[in-house]
Design a protein around this motif. Structure first.
Motif, mmCIF file in Angstrom:
data_model
loop_
_atom_site.group_PDB
_atom_site.id
_atom_site.type_symbol
_atom_site.label_atom_id
_atom_site.label_comp_id
_atom_site.label_asym_id
_atom_site.label_seq_id
_atom_site.Cartn_x
_atom_site.Cartn_y
_atom_site.Cartn_z
ATOM 1 N N MET A 26 0.837 -1.205 0.000
ATOM 2 C CA MET A 26 0.000 0.000 0.000
ATOM 3 C C MET A 26 0.875 1.259 0.000
ATOM 4 O O MET A 26 0.620 2.209 -0.755
ATOM 5 N N ILE A 27 1.926 1.254 0.852
ATOM 6 C CA ILE A 27 2.831 2.416 0.886
ATOM 7 C C ILE A 27 3.447 2.624 -0.493
ATOM 8 O O ILE A 27 3.516 3.745 -0.998
ATOM 9 N N LEU A 30 1.015 4.096 -3.020
ATOM 10 C CA LEU A 30 0.609 5.477 -2.760
ATOM 11 C C LEU A 30 1.803 6.393 -2.570
ATOM 12 O O LEU A 30 1.667 7.519 -2.096
ATOM 13 N N LEU A 33 2.027 10.173 -3.386
ATOM 14 C CA LEU A 33 1.378 11.218 -2.597
ATOM 15 C C LEU A 33 2.267 11.726 -1.466
ATOM 16 O O LEU A 33 1.957 12.731 -0.831
ATOM 17 N N VAL A 34 3.361 10.981 -1.176
ATOM 18 C CA VAL A 34 4.233 11.386 -0.077
ATOM 19 C C VAL A 34 5.156 12.498 -0.581
ATOM 20 O O VAL A 34 5.771 12.356 -1.641
ATOM 21 N N GLY A 323 8.287 10.315 6.037
ATOM 22 C CA GLY A 323 7.136 11.075 5.552
ATOM 23 C C GLY A 323 5.852 10.274 5.453
ATOM 24 O O GLY A 323 4.884 10.719 4.847
ATOM 25 N N VAL A 324 5.846 9.073 6.044
ATOM 26 C CA VAL A 324 4.629 8.256 6.002
ATOM 27 C C VAL A 324 3.813 8.544 7.253
ATOM 28 O O VAL A 324 4.295 8.353 8.366
ATOM 29 N N PRO A 325 2.559 9.030 7.112
ATOM 30 C CA PRO A 325 1.784 9.436 8.286
ATOM 31 C C PRO A 325 1.489 8.265 9.225
ATOM 32 O O PRO A 325 1.311 7.133 8.770
ATOM 33 N N ASP A 327 -1.094 7.468 10.597
ATOM 34 C CA ASP A 327 -2.399 6.841 10.333
ATOM 35 C C ASP A 327 -2.237 5.463 9.707
ATOM 36 O O ASP A 327 -3.141 4.641 9.760
ATOM 37 N N LEU A 328 -1.042 5.253 9.118
ATOM 38 C CA LEU A 328 -0.782 3.937 8.520
ATOM 39 C C LEU A 328 -1.020 2.825 9.537
ATOM 40 O O LEU A 328 -1.537 1.767 9.196
ATOM 41 N N ASN A 330 -3.148 2.635 11.873
ATOM 42 C CA ASN A 330 -4.580 2.306 11.983
ATOM 43 C C ASN A 330 -5.010 1.389 10.847
ATOM 44 O O ASN A 330 -5.773 0.445 11.045
ATOM 45 N N ALA A 331 -4.523 1.700 9.645
ATOM 46 C CA ALA A 331 -4.884 0.862 8.504
ATOM 47 C C ALA A 331 -4.279 -0.530 8.658
ATOM 48 O O ALA A 331 -4.939 -1.542 8.411
#
Lengths: 375, 359, 516
Positions: A26-27, A30, A33-34, A323-325, A327-328, A330-331
């Motif tokens: 997933m990282i 995406l 977007l980072v 730079g990966v939030p 919130d990851l 939680n996912a």
């Protein structure tokens, strides 16, 4: 015996490893977007996980893991106790808030006068009781009217959120603060710092570690624990056996709320020291994850709490270095649970041994909202 | 709050009640239109629940499905708007191609997430409440993660749908005009919802699909033995219901608001489940219950926007604003606890169906 | 009644084999049924009769074997296939949706449509009324199935088959819940259907029934065909021996009873059901120490409510329950347990056991709260386990160990766990609800012996059973329950079965008229 332990460990571990892989993909997908990264940057997952690990594996990282694990273990025990009785407490957020607010209230009211040695135990007690009360309400509603605790605890989360906001803005507010907030109690509770040379380790860690064997003992060695487990595994049989199932519902929900309130209390006293609007550590969902990962076993909760605590402790480094939030996390939690609950490992193995039937679903909760038959 | 007893001493309670009624009558027109609007996502969630549970699948993940769809709808429309540049909206509902594509994307996303829930509940046969919770956890996590990443970009949104609108002369006619205003002063998703409620109600009780759905929720084995594929039926219903939850999500980020916000569903999915129970698993009943719950929001919004004057305003000034914020949730709990004992769920609700031959 | 000749059966099953993990449910079973024939499949509970029929109906997939219809091999992968080929099944547990109407239940899956979307209920009702009239029974197509008696529900099931124009009709234990009179009626209907050219498979474990109704009897035991007989050429004794594999005594020897003081006295008991309807409007009954009182009645006449209000699981609206001279009305299950009352519930999976718990926990499910199993809120695991070992031995519970979950035991052994738990202490009153439902003959004999031993030790025994045969065999006294009242009491050794049946069916109105 050892075989059983290995088996019970293999499944969560497989789920975690597979979820980390899926999270990495997933990282990767995406990564565009980072900030400062190209789309489909294969280095990003490695950097992110590397940063996560580096955030954990250091002295401060380890103490911080313990600190983050403390409310997760207490809250995980709370959810696990509920599961054992067939009750699903999603109201952790509200109960946690009540624990925090009650502790702040006690410290603000008497902290200056009595000093920490009296105020802090009282604050812990008040936090636990406030959490228990917040758990009692849905328990009582379920026992008397049959309203399902999943809906009522969620509704209470919002109600208690506004109650807490009202308290922060009103009676507990810190005068002349730019934003409504409560008094910072970190000066007063200096006595809570256990090891003087750590940055953040507090006595709450020991409360959580102590709660694990206590809850285990209650569940497996007392008649009350047998009643709780019976009511969870088969409420009709529990009633037949002469157990007071309504009383057990109220009691278990209160106990679950008490552990959540205690989690809120120790976090406030030892870690965050003051609350403001929208204070939410994500405990509601985290505690569910911890309990599910542990199959509601109190000893397992210790380990799954530490694991998730480590991820929480390491996630700021992941943000700052890759730079990966955060919130990851939680996912990732949801993906871990998904793989765990569908028994990825067993499914894969079962496919190879053709002919074996699919594993029985883990019947943790009765699947209905209305339980007219609670008597 | 210490001032209230004094205030009550000074003003006779009866007078207060009259003032409250007067305030309600004066404001009924704006309140009722707001109430209908606010009920839309609750009603859609409840309809999603009815469609699943009538066929025997409990879906508490619909809160998460709505959240994901709110994000997907908004993000898709923003991307399309960014690519197409500014466009003149259609004369009706302020619709633009970007917004319409956003709604479509939300529906597709909703059906896909529902497919996951269907697989978990029907094929993997895991505890459906746990499965729904995992979807909720995942939805909060993934939308949070994406939204944090996306908010770094400079996105100009696609705006929002606008209500159909009722001419002022009509809207102010007592009763008939108010009613028309309440029903018609809605955006496209709101109006669609009302139409769906009616069609769904008729279909559920008069069509073949409805008969089979209700039977599958009560006694799936009986349905299987007359040659109907229960598994397929449940899959179809759960996936279709995802479109309803998706509309609720799209409403949040594209009709009520103009953009996504973290956790913007705020428990509406769960209020929807309560509405489903209070409405006894019928579409019209669920919509009625959703209106009831929404009226609390309508009232509190009205009191914030146009506070009552006089003694009533005086009393209200003692009530903290947080009380009005919490009121919808309080009403939900109270009504649920009062009604739930008399509301009987489909007999096989939440029970995974296992074929004998599944070995 | 057209036939291709007597040689071509309507249905033939060859070498049917179905394996489940650990058991072979069907082991190369051969069976054939001719048009117009009633073929009985006889075997005790667990012999594999239902599995075989599930295979035929597409509910289970066979591991080996072939199905032929009119001599042609067919594949039946689902109930839809079976229905399309004219096979219908009346299941032991009715496959009806209680909240739907008779008409909706009948048309479900084969709906009459007004257009591609909506149902044509008017036409459906007409068709159903026609069919019912043709085979001579009355049914209101608008009635909710939940409001029908079990006998009427069974007719709805048969109507479903007729509506689908079934040529082959399978009935699984159709008489289990019927009165003798209802049984006669259903036999009449089956004979009419056979005369109409349909083939009927009649599954049962009741010897006299298959002798009465069948043209041919196939006996199966442990998944294998043991023999085939014609009713004229065999006897109950021979069939019983074929079915069980050894000589069986067809009636339990209940011996002499030594009746003592009144132990359980019920006066004017009034009980409401879950929907607040008064299902027991005033019932009186007495059970004395050392006697077995059997309650006969069609299921749903308030037996469950009676039993539950005696043992404390349901609060009566009025009336008085006395135990050994002490008023125990409305006491909790725990208090009743402490008053030396034991209860074997009718639904052992729902009430009697916690299937996920180990055998040893299930053996203390009702007694865990007091010594020796616990002391001041703490469980004594040692005492629990040693007592469990002893009871497993004493009650012949076949289990690999006391640590395995109760779910892994066979039905008979699960019931023995309950019996061990409830019987293994001094008792004043023993309440039994369907104590042998669904069990094999060996377990039934064992449990019956234990009940008689308990009676002889001085306990008062209240036995409720939907199996009239069990009540007739075991009771010292028989009480017939009808619409929440005891409508007749008679001596268990001299009672006449058809008379009991008449009271069960009518509450004695017709019996009274007959004698008047």
């Amino acid at each position: 015996m050892t075989r059983r332990v290995i088996q019970s460990l293999a499944e969560p571990l497989a789920a975690i490893v597979l979820a980390l892989l899926a999270g990495g993909i997933m990282i990767f997908l995406l990564s565009g977007l980072v900030p400062g990264r190209q789309p489909f940057d294969a280095r990003l997952p490695i950097d992110a996980y590397g940063a996560l690990v580096s955030g954990i594996v250091s002295f401060n990282g380890l103490t911080s893991t313990l600190v983050y694990s403390t409310p997760l273990i207490l809250g995980g025990l709370g959810v696990a106790v509920g599961f054992k009785a067939g009750l699903f407490n999603i109201g952790g957020r509200g109960q946690f808030l009540m624990g925090s607010i009650a502790s702040v209230a006690v410290i603000s009211a008497i902290g200056g006068a009595t000093g920490p040695w009296i105020a802090i135990p009282l604050a812990l007690l008040a936090g636990a009781l406030a959490g228990a009360l917040a758990g009692f309400i849905p328990g009582f509603l379920k026992a008397t009217s049959g309203a399902h605790e999943v809906v009522t605890t969620i509704m209470l989360n919002y109600i208690l959120f506004y109650v807490s906001n009202w308290a922060i803005k009103g009676p507990l507010t810190l005068p002349r603060a730019p934003q409504p907030t409560t008094q910072d109690i970190s000066e007063l509770n200096g006595a809570l710092y256990v090891l003087p040379f750590t940055r953040d380790l507090h006595i709450g860690v020991f409360i959580a570690l102590l709660a694990v064997p206590i809850i285990w003992f209650v569940l497996y060695k007392t008649t009350l624990g047998f009643e709780i487990r019976s009511a969870g595994a088969n409420p009709d049989a529990a009633r037949y056996a002469g157990m007071k199932t309504r009383r057990l519902i109220v009691l278990t929900m209160s106990l679950s709320g008490l552990l959540m309130g205690l989690a809120g209390s120790v976090t406030l006293l030892g870690q965050v020291h003051q609350t403001s609007f929208g204070y939410d550590t994500g405990i509601g969902f985290d505690a569910i994850t911890v309990a599910l990962l542990a199959s509601s076993n109190p000893i397992g909760v210790l380990f799954s709490g530490l694991l998730l605590g480590a991820m929480r402790a390491g996630s700021p480094a992941m943000q700052s270095q890759a730079g990966v939030p955060p919130d990851l996390i939680n996912a990732l939690q949801a993906i871990i649970l998904l793989f765990l609950i569908v028994n990825v490992l067993r499914r894969v193995l079962a496919r190879r041994r053709a002919g074996t039937s699919t594993p029985e679903p883990a019947a943790l909760t009765a699947g209905k909202y209305s339980t007219e038959s609670v008597q | 709050m210490s001032g209230i007893p004094g205030a009550l001493d000074a003003i006779p309670l009866i007078g207060l009640v009259f003032q409250l009624m007067g305030y309600l009558i004066e404001n009924i027109n704006p309140i009722s239109a707001t109430t209908v609007a606010v009920s839309v996502p609750i009603a859609l969630a409840a309809l999603c629940g009815v469609m699943c549970e009538r066929s025997g699948v409990v879906n508490i993940g619909l809160e998460g499905i709505m959240l994901i769809c709110a994000f997907v709808g908004w993000y898709a429309s923003a991307l399309v708007a960014g690519a197409l540049g500014p466009e003149a909206p259609f004369p009706l509902f302020g619709a633009t191609p970007a917004l319409l594509i956003g709604v479509l994307a939300a529906i597709v996303a909703g059906m896909l997430v529902s497919l996951l829930h269907a697989w978990l509940s029907i094929s993997a046969r895991i505890d459906q409440i746990i499965g729904g919770t995992i979807i909720n956890i995942g939805a909060a996590g993934i939308t949070g993660y994406l939204y944090t990443l996306v908010s770094g970009q400079s996105l100009t949104g696609a705006g929002q749908f606008t209500p159909l609108g009722v001419p002022q002369e009509v809207a102010t006619v007592p009763l008939v005009g108010w009613l028309l205003n309440a029903v018609l002063n809605q955006g496209p998703i709101g109006l669609t919802t009302i139409i769906i409620v009616i069609i769904f109600q008729i279909m559920l009780f008069r069509s073949r699909w409805g008969l089979r759905t209700r039977a599958a929720g009560e006694h799936p084995r009986a349905v299987e033995t007359v040659g109907i594929d229960v598994i397929r039926l449940r899959y179809r219903n759960v996936v279709m219901s995802g479109a309803l939850a998706a509309l609720g999500g799209a409403w949040l980020s594209m009709e009520y608001g103009t953009q996504f916000q973290a956790n913007m569903t705020n428990g509406r999915g769960f209020i929807g489940l309560a509405a489903m129970i209070v409405g006894r698993w019928s579409p019209v009943g669920a919509f009625g219950a959703a209106l009831l719950f929404a009226s609390a929001t309508g009232l509190s919004l009205s009191i914030t926007i146009s506070p009552p004057s006089g003694d009533l305003g005086n009393v209200f000034s003692y009530i903290p604003s947080e009380f009005w914020d919490a009121l919808p949730y309080i009403i939900t709990i109270v009504i649920l606890a009062g009604v739930v004992g008399r509301s009987i769920a489909p007999a096989a609700d939440g029970q995974p169906y296992e074929r004998e031959s599944a070995s | 009644m057209t036939q291709d000749g007597p040689g071509v059966p309507a249905l033939e099953m060859r070498g049917m084999t179905k394996r489940y993990p650990g058991v072979v449910a069907n082991d190369h079973i051969d069976l054939d049924v001719c048009p117009g024939e009633i073929h009985a499949l006889l075997g005790e509970n667990g012999a594999g009769k239902t599995t075989l029929m599930n295979v035929l109906y597409g509910l289970a997939r066979p591991d080996e074997g072939q199905i032929l219809l009119d001599g042609k091999p067919v594949q039946i992968a689902s109930p839809a296939d079976a229905i399309a080929r004219g096979i219908s099944m009346v299941h032991q547990h009715f496959m009806l949706v209680p909240v739907l109407s008779v008409a909706d239940n009948v048309i479900l899956g084969a709906e009459t449509m007004a257009n591609p979307i909506f149902l044509d209920r008017k036409q459906a009702r007409r068709k159903i009324a026609d069919l019912a009239g043709r085979f001579g029974f009355e049914l209101d197509p608008e009635a909710k199935v939940a409001s029908l008696s079990v006998g009427q529900q069974q007719r709805v099931e048969i109507l479903k088959a007729l509506y689908r124009e079934a040529r082959i009709l399978v009935l699984d234990e159709p008489t289990a819940v019927l009165t003798p009179q209802e049984t006669d009626e259903i036999f009449g209907l089956l004979r009419r259907l056979a005369a109409d050219g349909r083939s009927i498979v009649f599954i049962s474990h009741k010897l006299y029934e298959v002798l009465e109704i069948a043209d041919r009897i196939t006996v199966i035991r442990r998944g294998k065909v043991i023999g085939e007989r014609r009713p004229a050429e065999t006897t109950e004794e021979e069939l019983a021996e074929l079915m069980v594999g050894r000589a069986v005594e067809l009636t339990a020897d209940r011996g002499e009873s030594h009746v003592g003081r009144p132990m359980l006295q019920i006066e004017g008991l009034r009980v409401a059901d879950a929907r607040h309807r008064e299902i027991i409007p005033g019932l009186s009954l007495e059970v004395r120490a050392g006697e077995i009182v059997g309650v006969a009645g069609v299921a749903g006449n308030g037996q469950d409510e009676l039993v539950e209000s005696i043992v404390g699981m349901r609060t009566p609206q009025g009336g008085k329950v006395t135990l050994d001279g002490r008023d125990v009305t409305g006491l909790s299950p725990r208090k009743m347990n402490m008053a030396e009352v034991a209860y074997v519930p009718g639904d052992r999976h729902r009430f009697g056991l916690i299937l996920a718990f180990p055998v040893y926990d299930n053996l203390v499910l009702t007694g865990y709260y007091s010594p020796p199993y616990s002391r001041s809120f703490l469980r004594d695991d040692q005492a629990i386990k040693s007592s469990a070992e002893r009871q497993v031995e004493k009650f012949d519970i076949r289990t690999p160990s006391i640590n395995v979950p109760a779910a892994t035991l066979s039905g008979g052994n699960q019931q023995k766990v309950i019996v061990a738990r409830e019987f293994d202490r001094p008792l004043k009153l023993l309440v039994l609800d369907q104590p042998t439902r669904g069990l094999d003959v060996g377990s039934i004999e064992f449990i019956h012996r234990q009940i008689i031993a308990k009676r002889d030790a001085g306990a008062a025994v209240l036995l409720v059973s939907a199996e009239l045969d069990e009540v007739m065999e075991m009771s010292d006294r028989i009480a017939v329950m009808y619409r929440g009242r005891i409508v007749a009491e008679m001596d268990g050794r001299t009672a006449d079965k058809s008379e009991v049946g008449l009271y069960m069916a009518t509450g004695g109105r017709e019996a009274a008229e007959a004698t008047a």
